[in-house]
Scaffold this active site. Structure first.
Site, short mmCIF file in Angstrom:
data_model
loop_
_atom_site.label_atom_id
_atom_site.label_comp_id
_atom_site.label_asym_id
_atom_site.label_seq_id
_atom_site.Cartn_x
_atom_site.Cartn_y
_atom_site.Cartn_z
CG HIS A 120 0.62 0.28 -1.05
ND1 HIS A 120 -0.25 -0.18 -0.09
CD2 HIS A 120 0.40 -0.50 -2.13
CE1 HIS A 120 -0.96 -1.19 -0.57
NE2 HIS A 120 -0.57 -1.40 -1.83
CG HIS A 152 1.18 -4.15 -5.64
ND1 HIS A 152 0.92 -5.19 -4.78
CD2 HIS A 152 0.36 -3.13 -5.24
CE1 HIS A 152 -0.02 -4.85 -3.93
NE2 HIS A 152 -0.37 -3.59 -4.18
CE LYS A 177 -1.64 -4.46 2.43
NZ LYS A 177 -1.47 -4.30 1.00
CG HIS A 200 -6.73 -4.47 1.08
ND1 HIS A 200 -6.30 -4.17 -0.19
CD2 HIS A 200 -8.09 -4.46 1.02
CE1 HIS A 200 -7.35 -4.01 -0.98
NE2 HIS A 200 -8.45 -4.19 -0.26
CG HIS A 255 -4.90 0.87 -0.90
ND1 HIS A 255 -5.84 0.34 -0.07
CD2 HIS A 255 -4.13 -0.17 -1.29
CE1 HIS A 255 -5.66 -0.96 0.02
NE2 HIS A 255 -4.61 -1.29 -0.70
CG ASP A 260 -2.46 -0.08 -4.53
OD1 ASP A 260 -1.75 -1.10 -4.52
OD2 ASP A 260 -3.70 -0.12 -4.55
#
Ligand code: NCD
Ligand code: ZN
Length: 352
Positions: A15, A17, A104, A141, A182, A255
């Protein structure tokens, strides 16, 4: 005194970004130097909705790493972003690409760049059926913002309130493979454990190391603000127990979420902690606090690959217990970002 070291199979970050353009180019190396693979989140502006968007984004990442098609030892895998307009055809096409592992689900407005997220999860059943049939993982999420009566849910309860939605999805789609991203609460950890092998969860280093007091130590700490927000100490303890338990449902996803300093140190700061600069050392620190370093390899290098049905990496990385001080900032495009532990020590480092 001899230094403690630990060698593990090269890990993966399930995970991550990376953002795009110059910003992506500034942060990519932190991950690519250590991890074999990463699952890249699609919450760009505009979001990565289609297979072609995801594959073009992947190409830009590989060009930044300057060795395509496999980016040297680093291999980025992609996700597509579910919206109210995602079609089953979009899913079938994404599932045909070996580079795309998941779609996602961001509930609309749950987090950074989620305005285009899904407004009514109840309408996604055809999408979930197509995902289960075509073997695309659902990455979630997991936070609910508004209850059935239209009332706003307390920010510390949003993840546990999502359990009822998740339970419904699992009951309707038992063949769908799901990663709850997460996870931050004891309740969600227990739900995942009970849900069986089609459901897994990623855990970040910052949720293993900090509880919600870290948001307010001596004043407000914007660099500890992420979503889902840090929770209570009992939640942190439950995450640490799950991560170190040897249960293959729990694996590494940092994350790591870079934001320019000015967008966090402001009246309405963005959510996201940057941890890629020290990801594996931070996890080692957390595991070592409970004497469970021997479980780090399972969590970081085995269980995620197994869940995504990919071979485990070849090669190894070695960590040394040797404190270093994290820089106050790192370059981030035309700006800088403030990493987790800026100006403070991290107890482990990756050997050259
Ligand atoms: C992430 C980001 O900045 O993109 N922020 C965060 O607080 N974790 C989005 C997300 O994963 O929720
Ligand atoms: Zn994220």
């Amino acid at each position: 005194m001899t230094q403690r070291t630990i060698t593990l199979r090269r890990p993966d970050d399930w995970h991550l970004h990376l953002r795009d353009g110059e910003e992506m180019r500034s942060v990519l190396r932190h991950t690519a130097q250590v991890f074999g693979r990463a699952l890249i989140m699609p919450n760009l502006k505009p979001p990565v909705r289609q297979t072609c968007d995801a594959l073009n984004y992947r190409r830009r990442i590989c060009q930044a790493f300057d060795s395509s098609p496999e980016c040297g030892h680093f291999n980025p895998f992609m996700t597509i972003y579910l919206t109210d307009d995602t079609s089953t055809t979009d899913i079938v096409i994404a599932a045909t690409s070996e580079r795309i592992l998941a779609a996602k689900l961001y509930p609309a407005n749950a987090t950074t760049n989620s305005a285009a997220g899904v407004t009514d999860i109840g309408k996604l059943d055809p999408i979930f059926r197509a995902m289960a049939k075509n073997g695309l993982v659902l990455s979630i999420h997991g936070e609910t913002l508004i209850n059935a009566r239209g009332k706003e849910i307390d920010i510390f309860d949003r993840e546990s309130r999502f359990i009822e939605t998740l339970d419904l999805i699992i009951r309707k789609h038992p063949g769908l493979r799901i990663v709850v991203e997460h996870v931050t609460t004891r309740k969600m950890v227990e739900f995942v454990q009970a849900a069986g092998p089609n459901v897994a969860a990623t855990i970040t280093a910052h949720h293993l190391l900090y509880n919600r007091n870290a948001l307010f130590t001596g004043g407000i700490r914007p660099h500890h603000y992420c979503l889902p927000v840090l929770k209570r100490e009992e939640d942190r303890q439950a995450l640490l127990a799950a991560a170190t338990s040897g249960n293959p449902q729990f694996f590494l996803g940092t994350d790591s979420a870079p934001h320019a300093r000015g967008t966090k140190e402001t009246a309405c700061g963005c959510a996201g902690c940057y941890t890629a600069h020290a990801a594996l050392p931070l996890y080692a620190e957390a595991f070592d606090t409970v004497g469970a370093l021997e479980q780090l390899e399972n969590f970081a290098s085995h269980f995620g690959a197994d869940f995504y049905r990919l071979p485990r990496n070849t090669g190894t990385v070695t960590l040394i217990q040797k404190p270093w001080t994290v820089p106050l900032t790192y370059p981030f495009g035309n700006n800088v970002l403030v990493p987790l532990r800026a100006g403070e020590e991290v107890l482990w480092q990756v050997a050259d």
